[in-house]
Design an enzyme around this catalytic site. Structure first.
Site, PDB file in Angstrom:
ATOM      1  N   HIS A   1      13.477   2.095   6.579  1.00  0.00           N
ATOM      2  CA  HIS A   1      12.096   1.779   6.964  1.00  0.00           C
ATOM      3  C   HIS A   1      12.008   1.199   8.375  1.00  0.00           C
ATOM      4  CE1 HIS A   1      12.828  -2.477   5.574  1.00  0.00           C
ATOM      5  NE2 HIS A   1      11.976  -2.732   6.543  1.00  0.00           N
TER       6      HIS A   1
ATOM      7  N   ASP B   1      16.847   2.744   0.988  1.00  0.00           N
ATOM      8  CA  ASP B   1      16.488   2.149   2.278  1.00  0.00           C
ATOM      9  C   ASP B   1      17.717   1.972   3.160  1.00  0.00           C
ATOM     10  OD1 ASP B   1      14.831   1.121   4.191  1.00  0.00           O
ATOM     11  OD2 ASP B   1      14.537  -0.822   3.218  1.00  0.00           O
TER      12      ASP B   1
ATOM     13  N   SER C   1      14.727  -7.392   8.808  1.00  0.00           N
ATOM     14  CA  SER C   1      14.987  -6.124   8.135  1.00  0.00           C
ATOM     15  C   SER C   1      16.086  -5.342   8.843  1.00  0.00           C
ATOM     16  CB  SER C   1      13.724  -5.261   8.101  1.00  0.00           C
ATOM     17  OG  SER C   1      12.950  -5.533   6.967  1.00  0.00           O
TER      18      SER C   1
END
Length: 258
Positions: free
Chosen positions: A65, A110, A204
């Site tokens: 992502h 992910d 992230s």
């Protein structure tokens, strides 16, 4: 190099709430300068994107992502104000995603594997992190790191990356905390049950390190971060090691676990 460094500094300072799925290190301490040699910064013209992990001189792993157009990768950064002489910048040559990834779920499978346009040189502040030889056990103490928020409800970001120790938790903890969505079997549940330490906004893609091996990728978690019984959810790197190694070996048709 000076112009690239100035641009990178400006981009890192332009942190915002733009990505709701991004995470950061809350409740940590400033990392030692040689404690995060594998940590990578992903950025583009809009600003800081994500963290990443160098796994060898030609490849970086981050969260799927985190993908964006025209991003670059910065290696060897510690302070946003002080240049390390061995900092290096690279462009992605190729990007690889799980072919069976759900397009309508940004955190499904992910993981993104990035081949660099040229090799990174190992140095005092740059070194790859080993892939895991086995999955971490529940209770393992692991380290998180990144330049994300240090206070969940305020736009306060550190000059140097922050590090914190958290624990691998039973998957049931995350399934209970996030009963409104599926917590995949190919993820790790990690944090502190009483809260206070967590990855947070703009961490992230960064690593979860257990026993000095690369075990997890920061994916998603509770908002605000660091709340009791709302741990972080991390892509389980061990489950993807065969896919990673196959792609690196040249098998571009390799598939990920279901």
């Amino acid at each position: 190099m000076v112009l690239i460094r100035v641009l990178a500094n400006l981009l890192i300072l332009q942190l915002s709430y733009a990505q709701k799925s991004s995470e950061l290190v809350f409740g940590g301490r400033p990392c030692n300068i040689n404690e995060h040699r594998s940590l990578v910064v992903l950025f583009n013209s809009s600003g800081f994107l994500c963290g990443g992990t160098l796994i060898n001189q030609d490849w970086v792993v981050t969260a799927a992502h985190c993908d964006s157009n025209n991003f670059q990768l910065l290696f060897g950064v510690h302070s946003k104000k002080t240049l390390n002489e061995d900092e290096q910048t690279r462009d992605p040559k190729e990007k690889f995603f799980c072919p069976n990834r759900k397009k309508d779920d940004e955190v499904d499978k992910d993981i993104m594997l990035i081949k660099l346009d040229s090799s990174v040189n190992n140095s005092e502040h740059i070194a790859p992190l080993s892939l895991p030889s086995s999955p971490p056990s529940v209770g393992s103490v692991c380290r998180i790191m990144g330049w994300g928020k240090t206070i969940p409800t305020k736009d306060i970001y550190p000059d140097v990356p922050h590090c914190a120790n958290i624990n691998i938790l039973d998957h049931a903890v995350c399934r209970t905390a996030y009963s409104w969505r599926q917590v995949a079997n190919t993820t790790l549940c990690a944090g502190i049950l009483q809260g206070g330490k967590d990855t947070c906004h703009f961490d992230s893609g960064g690593p979860l390190i257990c026993n000095e091996q690369f075990h997890g990728i920061v994916s998603w978690g509770g908002h605000p971060c660091g709340q009791p019984r709302e741990p972080g959810v991390y892509t389980n790197v061990f489950d993807y090691t065969d896919w990673i190694q196959s792609i690196i070996a040249g098998n571009k048709d390799a598939t990920c676990p279901p």
